[in-house]
Design an enzyme around this catalytic site. Structure first.
Site, PDB file in Angstrom:
ATOM      1  N   LYS A  22       0.941  -1.275   0.042  1.00 23.92           N
ATOM      2  CA  LYS A  22       0.073   0.067   0.131  1.00 23.92           C
ATOM      3  C   LYS A  22       0.734   1.266  -0.084  1.00 23.92           C
ATOM      4  O   LYS A  22       0.812   2.267  -0.893  1.00 23.92           O
ATOM      5  CB  LYS A  22      -0.762  -0.106   1.272  1.00 23.92           C
ATOM      6  CG  LYS A  22      -1.517   1.159   1.476  1.00 23.92           C
ATOM      7  CD  LYS A  22      -2.557   1.483   2.767  1.00 23.92           C
ATOM      8  CE  LYS A  22      -2.020   1.746   4.166  1.00 23.92           C
ATOM      9  NZ  LYS A  22      -1.868   3.157   4.390  1.00 23.92           N
ATOM     10  N   ASN A  23       1.929   1.405   0.724  1.00 23.93           N
ATOM     11  CA  ASN A  23       2.691   2.286   1.112  1.00 23.93           C
ATOM     12  C   ASN A  23       3.774   2.764   0.153  1.00 23.93           C
ATOM     13  O   ASN A  23       4.282   3.781  -0.010  1.00 23.93           O
ATOM     14  CB  ASN A  23       3.235   2.675   2.609  1.00 23.93           C
ATOM     15  CG  ASN A  23       2.017   2.865   3.550  1.00 23.93           C
ATOM     16  OD1 ASN A  23       1.060   3.197   3.021  1.00 23.93           O
ATOM     17  ND2 ASN A  23       2.399   2.642   4.662  1.00 23.93           N
ATOM     18  N   CYS A 116      -5.493  12.421  12.737  1.00 20.99           N
ATOM     19  CA  CYS A 116      -6.364  11.028  12.731  1.00 20.99           C
ATOM     20  C   CYS A 116      -6.337  10.266  13.987  1.00 20.99           C
ATOM     21  O   CYS A 116      -5.601  10.795  15.143  1.00 20.99           O
ATOM     22  CB  CYS A 116      -5.762  10.490  11.319  1.00 20.99           C
ATOM     23  SG  CYS A 116      -4.262   9.706  11.660  1.00 20.99           S
ATOM     24  N   ARG A 121      -1.064  14.711  13.422  1.00 23.37           N
ATOM     25  CA  ARG A 121       0.108  14.462  12.222  1.00 23.37           C
ATOM     26  C   ARG A 121       0.559  15.663  11.569  1.00 23.37           C
ATOM     27  O   ARG A 121      -0.020  16.012  10.360  1.00 23.37           O
ATOM     28  CB  ARG A 121      -0.540  13.550  11.376  1.00 23.37           C
ATOM     29  CG  ARG A 121      -0.826  11.988  12.196  1.00 23.37           C
ATOM     30  CD  ARG A 121      -1.227  10.839  11.412  1.00 23.37           C
ATOM     31  NE  ARG A 121      -0.363  10.303  10.357  1.00 23.37           N
ATOM     32  CZ  ARG A 121      -0.741   9.394   9.376  1.00 23.37           C
ATOM     33  NH1 ARG A 121      -1.929   8.800   9.566  1.00 23.37           N
ATOM     34  NH2 ARG A 121       0.197   9.028   8.702  1.00 23.37           N
ATOM     35  N   ASP A 305       3.688   0.621  12.354  1.00 23.50           N
ATOM     36  CA  ASP A 305       2.611  -0.074  11.634  1.00 23.50           C
ATOM     37  C   ASP A 305       2.380  -1.623  11.998  1.00 23.50           C
ATOM     38  O   ASP A 305       1.391  -2.419  11.757  1.00 23.50           O
ATOM     39  CB  ASP A 305       2.684  -0.062  10.119  1.00 23.50           C
ATOM     40  CG  ASP A 305       2.405   1.517   9.623  1.00 23.50           C
ATOM     41  OD1 ASP A 305       1.817   2.302  10.494  1.00 23.50           O
ATOM     42  OD2 ASP A 305       2.962   1.756   8.414  1.00 23.50           O
ATOM     43  N   ARG A 397      -9.087  -0.615   3.918  1.00 29.22           N
ATOM     44  CA  ARG A 397      -8.446   0.629   3.436  1.00 29.22           C
ATOM     45  C   ARG A 397      -6.958   0.049   3.286  1.00 29.22           C
ATOM     46  O   ARG A 397      -6.121   0.614   2.125  1.00 29.22           O
ATOM     47  CB  ARG A 397      -8.315   1.623   4.467  1.00 29.22           C
ATOM     48  CG  ARG A 397      -9.377   2.598   4.635  1.00 29.22           C
ATOM     49  CD  ARG A 397      -8.915   3.839   5.514  1.00 29.22           C
ATOM     50  NE  ARG A 397      -7.608   4.227   5.274  1.00 29.22           N
ATOM     51  CZ  ARG A 397      -6.408   4.590   6.090  1.00 29.22           C
ATOM     52  NH1 ARG A 397      -6.797   4.833   7.423  1.00 29.22           N
ATOM     53  NH2 ARG A 397      -5.429   4.773   5.636  1.00 29.22           N
TER      54      ARG A 397
HETATM   55  N1  EPU Z   1       6.216  14.315  11.493  1.00 27.41           N
HETATM   56  C1  EPU Z   1       6.328  15.622  12.130  1.00 27.41           C
HETATM   57  N2  EPU Z   1       6.075  16.523  10.977  1.00 27.41           N
HETATM   58  C2  EPU Z   1       6.164  16.197   9.517  1.00 27.41           C
HETATM   59  C3  EPU Z   1       5.836  14.851   9.425  1.00 27.41           C
HETATM   60  C4  EPU Z   1       6.059  13.989  10.331  1.00 27.41           C
HETATM   61  O1  EPU Z   1       6.488  15.849  13.198  1.00 27.41           O
HETATM   62  O2  EPU Z   1       6.016  17.180   9.008  1.00 27.41           O
HETATM   63  C5  EPU Z   1       6.186  13.034  12.772  1.00 27.41           C
HETATM   64  C6  EPU Z   1       5.034  12.267  12.721  1.00 27.41           C
HETATM   65  O3  EPU Z   1       3.983  13.273  13.520  1.00 27.41           O
HETATM   66  C7  EPU Z   1       5.340  11.504  13.339  1.00 27.41           C
HETATM   67  C8  EPU Z   1       6.735  10.941  12.706  1.00 27.41           C
HETATM   68  O4  EPU Z   1       7.253  12.318  12.128  1.00 27.41           O
HETATM   69  O5  EPU Z   1       5.878  11.285  14.745  1.00 27.41           O
HETATM   70  C9  EPU Z   1       6.716  10.042  11.444  1.00 27.41           C
HETATM   71  O6  EPU Z   1       5.649  10.336  10.628  1.00 27.41           O
HETATM   72  P1  EPU Z   1       5.817  10.097   9.005  1.00 27.41           P
HETATM   73  O7  EPU Z   1       5.570  11.455   8.348  1.00 27.41           O
HETATM   74  O8  EPU Z   1       6.887   9.292   8.576  1.00 27.41           O
HETATM   75  O9  EPU Z   1       4.381   9.329   8.769  1.00 27.41           O
HETATM   76  P2  EPU Z   1       3.666   9.511   7.586  1.00 27.41           P
HETATM   77  O10 EPU Z   1       4.413   9.725   6.314  1.00 27.41           O
HETATM   78  O11 EPU Z   1       2.479  10.453   7.589  1.00 27.41           O
HETATM   79  C10 EPU Z   1       3.910   6.855   6.961  1.00 27.41           C
HETATM   80  C11 EPU Z   1       3.034   5.662   6.533  1.00 27.41           C
HETATM   81  C12 EPU Z   1       2.174   5.234   7.562  1.00 27.41           C
HETATM   82  C13 EPU Z   1       3.292   5.198   8.914  1.00 27.41           C
HETATM   83  C14 EPU Z   1       4.319   6.166   8.920  1.00 27.41           C
HETATM   84  C15 EPU Z   1       5.460   5.965  10.014  1.00 27.41           C
HETATM   85  C16 EPU Z   1       2.406   6.171   4.351  1.00 27.41           C
HETATM   86  C17 EPU Z   1       1.248   6.460   3.254  1.00 27.41           C
HETATM   87  N3  EPU Z   1       1.895   6.212   5.485  1.00 27.41           N
HETATM   88  O12 EPU Z   1       3.052   7.956   7.167  1.00 27.41           O
HETATM   89  O13 EPU Z   1       1.497   4.201   7.565  1.00 27.41           O
HETATM   90  O14 EPU Z   1       2.578   4.764  10.124  1.00 27.41           O
HETATM   91  O15 EPU Z   1       4.936   6.491   7.806  1.00 27.41           O
HETATM   92  O16 EPU Z   1       6.244   4.467   9.234  1.00 27.41           O
HETATM   93  O17 EPU Z   1       3.417   5.757   3.801  1.00 27.41           O
HETATM   94  C18 EPU Z   1      -0.271   2.867   7.831  1.00 27.41           C
HETATM   95  O18 EPU Z   1      -0.034   2.152   6.715  1.00 27.41           O
HETATM   96  O19 EPU Z   1      -1.186   2.337   8.579  1.00 27.41           O
HETATM   97  C19 EPU Z   1       0.286   3.911   8.072  1.00 27.41           C
HETATM   98  C20 EPU Z   1      -0.300   4.950   8.986  1.00 27.41           C
END
Ligand code: EPU
Length: 418
Positions: A22-23, A116, A121, A305, A397
């Site tokens: 998915k990701n 969420c 986030r 995850d 999802r």
């Molecule tokens: N964060 C910040 N600022 C930002 C971005 C992130 O503080 O601008 C923090 C977040 O709050 C969190 C950490 O950095 O504490 C990591 O978040 P990240 O940005 O890596 O998460 P994401 O990119 O929104 C992806 C996956 C998630 C997975 C996370 C962590 C996708 C589409 N989603 O989310 O997947 O949990 O990385 O590995 O790639 C899932 O598949 O169920 C899912 C939630």
């Protein structure tokens, strides 16, 4: 709305094939918007998040077909650069279109993604990174409006590792005016898959540890052959959690064991004997599970995850286990539901202490997010009696045909409208 009914306890036996990631699929599909062409992406899971991404691309002007697990997409007619509230609200990962639109049009308008069920986030790292690379953003009426200056490229050091943040900055930099260097980048296999996809089209990206260098190109080339998405390591890890439960005998195939090292260590930690093939994992679970400690973190550390799914294993382990959630500190919404099955879990900030119990009994539970839903499913399969999981759309999802896969392993599971 549908609910899942599970008659437990189940002894699961057989082989399960893992779907595409998915990701990986989501940013790769978003990346097709970067350069107007025709693309074929294979091994794309038929899950609702992928449908949402395709709908978003269609809203922007793309045309696609989705047969079996192959997406054919034509992004030449994309002419809009706005990701509307309705779609971003449905799927937070829609933000990965941001970098692709900025890269293509020099402007993008993205509905501000809120928090969420797994917590607040923020997108501050995407914003700061874009700014450092020559793209400014204003917040107007709940939308992030970004514009590209004449001087794009440069460097940015992420203050925190972020998966979609890294992906967005890569996408925005492919056609920059000068070279881009990104430091402290996320190294998740899905980020590498996006880089591999873009490289297959002629993008010039090198990754050394956490540093990614992008030498700009003026265009991408036509696709020579279809791109195949990597296997979903989180789906594989979910089945690995199930395979670690006493009495189960599951072989996980079409997966990438190299992407699952920390999850395999967790399975071994609870007592499983794990045998690895090139693309498969066979597990012989212990009769009595050991307690362990897990700390989630960015790849290659234990993935957030898979935290909820392994918690559903640890609730049955002897002694006290501990889980420290370092990525999304509030990602414990499944705990209250697992307690309904008889699990003994206490929470202190981002630390869960789990005192193993000898058995679980049926409960009616509410799914709240994707991975939490998977943990309720694992709990229900271990519990005696008929459990129900409501709001099953959360599971749909991100898991392709999970009830059919479980049924083929011998689970008594079915859906009912409610
Ligand atoms: N964060 C910040 N600022 C930002 C971005 C992130 O503080 O601008 C923090 C977040 O709050 C969190 C950490 O950095 O504490 C990591 O978040 P990240 O940005 O890596 O998460 P994401 O990119 O929104 C992806 C996956 C998630 C997975 C996370 C962590 C996708 C589409 N989603 O989310 O997947 O949990 O990385 O590995 O790639 C899932 O598949 O169920 C899912 C939630």
């Amino acid at each position: 709305m549908e609910k899942l009914i599970i008659e437990g306890p189940s002894k699961l036996k057989g082989t399960v094939e893992i779907s595409g990631s998915k990701n990986s699929s989501l940013p790769i599909l978003a990346a097709t918007a970067l350069f107007g062409e025709e693309y074929t992406i294979k091994n794309v899971p038929r899950i609702s998040d992928v449908h949402t991404m395709l709908l978003l691309l269609e809203t922007l002007g793309a045309e696609f077909s989705f047969y079996s697990n192959d997406v054919h997409i034509d992004t030449r007619k994309i002419s809009k650069w706005e990701a509307p509230y309705d779609l971003v609200k449905t799927m937070r990962a829609s933000v990965v279109i941001w970098g692709a639109l900025l890269g293509r049009f020099g402007k993008a308008k993205i509905s501000l993604p809120g928090g969420c069920a797994i917590g607040d986030r923020p997108v501050d790292q995407h914003l700061k990174g874009f700014r450092a690379l020559g793209h400014d953003t204003e917040i107007v009426s709940g939308y992030l409006e970004s514009f590209t200056s004449n001087n794009t490229g440069g460097s940015y050091r992420f203050e925190i590792k972020t998966v979609t943040g890294t992906e967005n900055l890569i996408l925005a930099s492919i056609f920059a005016k000068s070279e881009t260097v990104l430091y402290n980048c996320a190294s998740e296999p899905e980020v590498l898959d996006l880089i591999n996809f873009l490289s297959s089209l002629g993008a010039k990206i090198t990754k050394t540890g956490g540093t990614i260098k992008i030498v700009p190109v003026s265009s991408l080339s036509k696709q020579n052959e279809p791109y195949c998405v990597i296997p979903d390591r989180i789906e594989a890890g979910t089945f690995l959690a199930l395979a670690s439960l006493p009495g189960n005998d599951i072989e996980i195939t079409k997966c990438a064991p190299d992407d699952l090292v920390s999850a395999i260590e967790a399975a071994e930690g609870v007592g499983s004997v794990v045998k690895l093939g090139d693309n498969s994992i066979s597990t012989h679970p212990a009769d009595d599970l050991n307690s362990i400690s897990l700390d989630t973190g960015p790849y290659p550390l234990f993935p957030t995850d898979l935290q909820a799914q392994f918690m559903s294993v640890l609730i049955l382990a002897g002694g006290t286990s501990k889980i420290v959630e370092n990525v999304f500190p509030n990602r414990f919404i499944h705990v209250a539901e697992l307690r309904k099955l008889g699990a003994k879990i206490s929470l202190d900030a981002n630390i869960a202490s789990i005192v193993g119990v000898r058995g679980l009994t049926r409960a009616s539970m509410q799914a709240s997010d994707l991975r939490a839903s998977a943990s309720l499913l694992i709990g229900a399969l271990s519990a005696s009696g008929r459990s129900e999981i409501h709001r099953v759309y959360h599971l749909d999802r991100g898991y392709e045909s999970i009830d059919n896969k479980l049924e083929s392993l011998g689970a008594k599971i079915w859906r009912k409208n409610e």
